[in-house]
Design an enzyme around this catalytic site. Structure first.
Site, PDB file in Angstrom:
ATOM      1  N   PHE A  52       0.780  -1.284   0.040  1.00 22.30           N
ATOM      2  CA  PHE A  52      -0.109  -0.351  -0.021  1.00 22.30           C
ATOM      3  C   PHE A  52       0.572   1.148  -0.464  1.00 22.30           C
ATOM      4  O   PHE A  52       1.324   1.383   1.001  1.00 22.30           O
ATOM      5  CB  PHE A  52      -1.410   0.216   0.962  1.00 22.30           C
ATOM      6  N   ARG A  60      -3.507   3.865  -2.747  1.00 21.87           N
ATOM      7  CA  ARG A  60      -3.201   2.842  -3.440  1.00 21.87           C
ATOM      8  C   ARG A  60      -2.247   2.215  -3.409  1.00 21.87           C
ATOM      9  O   ARG A  60      -1.763   1.045  -2.301  1.00 21.87           O
ATOM     10  CB  ARG A  60      -2.139   3.398  -4.709  1.00 21.87           C
ATOM     11  N   GLU A 172      11.742   5.990   0.363  1.00 17.97           N
ATOM     12  CA  GLU A 172      11.395   6.667  -0.671  1.00 17.97           C
ATOM     13  C   GLU A 172      11.314   6.354  -1.990  1.00 17.97           C
ATOM     14  O   GLU A 172      11.002   6.103  -2.956  1.00 17.97           O
ATOM     15  CB  GLU A 172       9.923   7.486  -0.764  1.00 17.97           C
ATOM     16  N   LEU A 200       7.393  13.360  -8.035  1.00 17.09           N
ATOM     17  CA  LEU A 200       6.864  14.754  -7.228  1.00 17.09           C
ATOM     18  C   LEU A 200       5.088  14.550  -7.047  1.00 17.09           C
ATOM     19  O   LEU A 200       4.982  14.580  -7.232  1.00 17.09           O
ATOM     20  CB  LEU A 200       6.545  16.257  -8.407  1.00 17.09           C
ATOM     21  N   GLY A 201       5.411  13.661  -5.568  1.00 19.26           N
ATOM     22  CA  GLY A 201       4.343  13.646  -4.974  1.00 19.26           C
ATOM     23  C   GLY A 201       3.316  15.142  -4.534  1.00 19.26           C
ATOM     24  O   GLY A 201       3.699  15.928  -4.536  1.00 19.26           O
ATOM     25  N   GLY A 203       3.273  15.873  -0.875  1.00 15.27           N
ATOM     26  CA  GLY A 203       3.689  16.274   0.098  1.00 15.27           C
ATOM     27  C   GLY A 203       5.129  16.685   0.196  1.00 15.27           C
ATOM     28  O   GLY A 203       6.046  17.664   0.866  1.00 15.27           O
ATOM     29  N   SER A 204       5.772  15.114  -0.935  1.00 15.54           N
ATOM     30  CA  SER A 204       7.240  15.627  -0.999  1.00 15.54           C
ATOM     31  C   SER A 204       7.994  16.044  -2.309  1.00 15.54           C
ATOM     32  O   SER A 204       7.156  14.937  -3.055  1.00 15.54           O
ATOM     33  CB  SER A 204       8.195  14.904   0.153  1.00 15.54           C
ATOM     34  N   VAL A 205       8.768  16.620  -2.696  1.00 10.40           N
ATOM     35  CA  VAL A 205       9.793  15.981  -3.797  1.00 10.40           C
ATOM     36  C   VAL A 205      10.865  14.805  -3.774  1.00 10.40           C
ATOM     37  O   VAL A 205      11.610  15.475  -2.582  1.00 10.40           O
ATOM     38  CB  VAL A 205       9.543  17.059  -5.005  1.00 10.40           C
TER      39      VAL A 205
END
Length: 460
Positions: A52, A60, A172, A200-201, A203-205
């Protein structure tokens, strides 16, 4: 719970092409000897793993099946099961139980594709990312505990409490790099043949790419508790020095807040489309406001509309490109060492929200899996969008959801600024936008969970 430390990240790579017998203890070893997850089940020819991805913008589930050589085996007609839903776990900050329940439908989808006789031996991992990191330890742990309870009581998969955790940003980013290079068949080749990754998410990249041993030796020391800049990995018999850094608060949704925060007076409206006064979305509490986490920002448009150049100046300010704290020879932004550049970065794969906005803005086919673009394409799209009002933008870009229309200018401006000013990419350099990557006769989601699944599968 000990936070995952990725210094010896993905030691499974020793086994990627040299598949050795399982150890009695099983589990994939990460830095410090910490194990995250059990051995993947092996029915003699195939192994399943369920991962997950609990991101800030949605949750997802990925289900993978591997053969004895750690090649992906199709699940039905697809190479993987992939399902998603919105919002993410962090949207339920005040109701941990509801957060956990939001995963039930995804869990049920995963259970459908794993053979009944193998489910109780199939590991299930939950990796939360920037959304939960931004909530703070207490709130995120309450949500994680509710998810652990859900998996214990309602899941037919094998789970343990410490298999549900918040991924640190460098983990990640490293898993994402492994995923893309694995699918492209780059692992085991010289570092100069690998591709760099920007993910590029919400909350963070994350930026990750392989560098030379010489550049790795130049990596600055980091403060206690911070992730080191370089991870030494052994992948298919080849040693890689992976530069990886995660920038919390600079994912797309978080960056909106940073840009609005960087405004002086009401110049924030230089980034907002004219007519943004009466639209309601899950990201703001009332009209003309943008809410991210516990903070709310003024975000209404002005009668004069947005301004590309003025919004870009705000984005540069928010990125802190000229951060005085930069004590290294080369920095990206916010005083962060850039890794030195080099061949491992010259071929850049850019994922997640970069692809989504490009498709919505019309310069990438939304049905495509991979597309070649240049950073300047984001600039050109931003210049077009920032001239529009909300009504015209809705008509021009029907694929953009209603809640995102007011932010289309700020999003595209930020993406261009991040690539060019933040990461130092030439505006006219070819980059690859990737949603899915061709693999055999199918496509694989270009996301970190495959790297995680490989780690657990390789240990059996």
């Amino acid at each position: 719970m000990v936070v995952l430390a990725p210094v010896l990240l993905i030691s499974f790579v020793l086994l990627l092409m040299q598949h050795t017998p399982a150890s009695a203890s099983g589990g994939g070893l990460l830095a410090g000897g910490r194990r995250w997850g059990p051995r993947a089940v092996d029915d003699g020819s195939t192994k399943y793993a369920v991962v997950f991805d609990a991101g800030s913008s949605g949750s997802r589930v990925h289900v993978y099946c591997f053969d004895g050589n750690l090649d992906l085996v199709p699940i039905g007609k697809e190479i993987e099961l992939f399902k998603q839903k919105k919002p993410g776990l962090s949207a339920y900050a005040k109701d941990p139980q509801e957060a956990a329940e939001s995963l039930v439908s995804l869990l049920e989808e995963a259970e459908k594709v794993v053979p009944v006789e193998l489910r109780e031996q199939t590991p299930v991992r939950v990796g939360a990312t920037a959304g939960l990191r931004a909530l703070g330890t207490e709130r995120s742990e309450e949500i994680l505990q509710a998810v652990r309870d859900l998996l214990r009581d309602k899941s037919s998969f094998k789970s343990q409490p410490d298999w549900v955790t918040v991924l640190d940003g460098s983990q990640e980013g490293a898993f994402q790099w492994v995923t893309i290079n694995y699918v492209l068949g780059k692992l085991g080749k010289p570092y100069s043949n690998t591709v760099g990754v920007v993910d590029l998410g919400g909350g963070s990249v994350q930026m990750a790419y392989a560098i030379s041993e010489k550049d790795a030796a130049k990596a600055p020391e980091v403060a206690d508790g911070e992730d080191s800049y370089v991870k030494k990995l052994l992948l298919k018999g080849t040693t890689y020095y992976l530069y990886v850094h995660s920038y919390l608060h600079y994912g797309l949704l978080a960056a909106r807040a940073e840009i609005l925060k960087a405004s002086e007076g009401n110049d924030y409206n230089n980034c907002m489309l004219e007519g943004h006064h009466g639209m309601v979305a899950c990201f703001f509490n009332h009209l003309g406001k943008y809410k991210y986490g516990d903070d709310t920002f003024e975000a209404s448009g002005s009668s004069s509309g947005a301004s590309y150049s003025k919004c870009r100046a705000l984005a540069v300010r928010a990125l802190k490109v000229d951060e005085p704290a930069c004590t290294h020879m080369k920095c990206t932004f916010s005083g962060v060492w850039n890794g030195g550049g080099g061949d491992g970065q010259k071929n850049l794969f850019v994922a997640s929200f970069f692809f989504d906005r490009a498709a919505e803005a019309g310069f990438v086919n939304p049905k495509a899996a991979v597309a070649k673009v240049k950073p300047s394409d984001f600039e050109e799209a931003a210049r077009r969008v920032c001239k529009l009002n909300v009504k015209d933008a809705q008509a021009t870009y029907p694929d953009v959801s209603e809640e995102n229309i007011p932010y289309l200018c700020i999003d595209l401006v930020y993406q261009y600024t991040l690539l060019v000013d933040g990461f130092g990419v030439d505006p006219y350099q070819d980059i690859t936008l990737v949603k899915k990557i061709p693999y055999s006769n199918s496509f694989v989601e270009a996301a970190w969970p495959l790297g995680s699944a490989l780690e657990v599968a390789s240990s059996s």
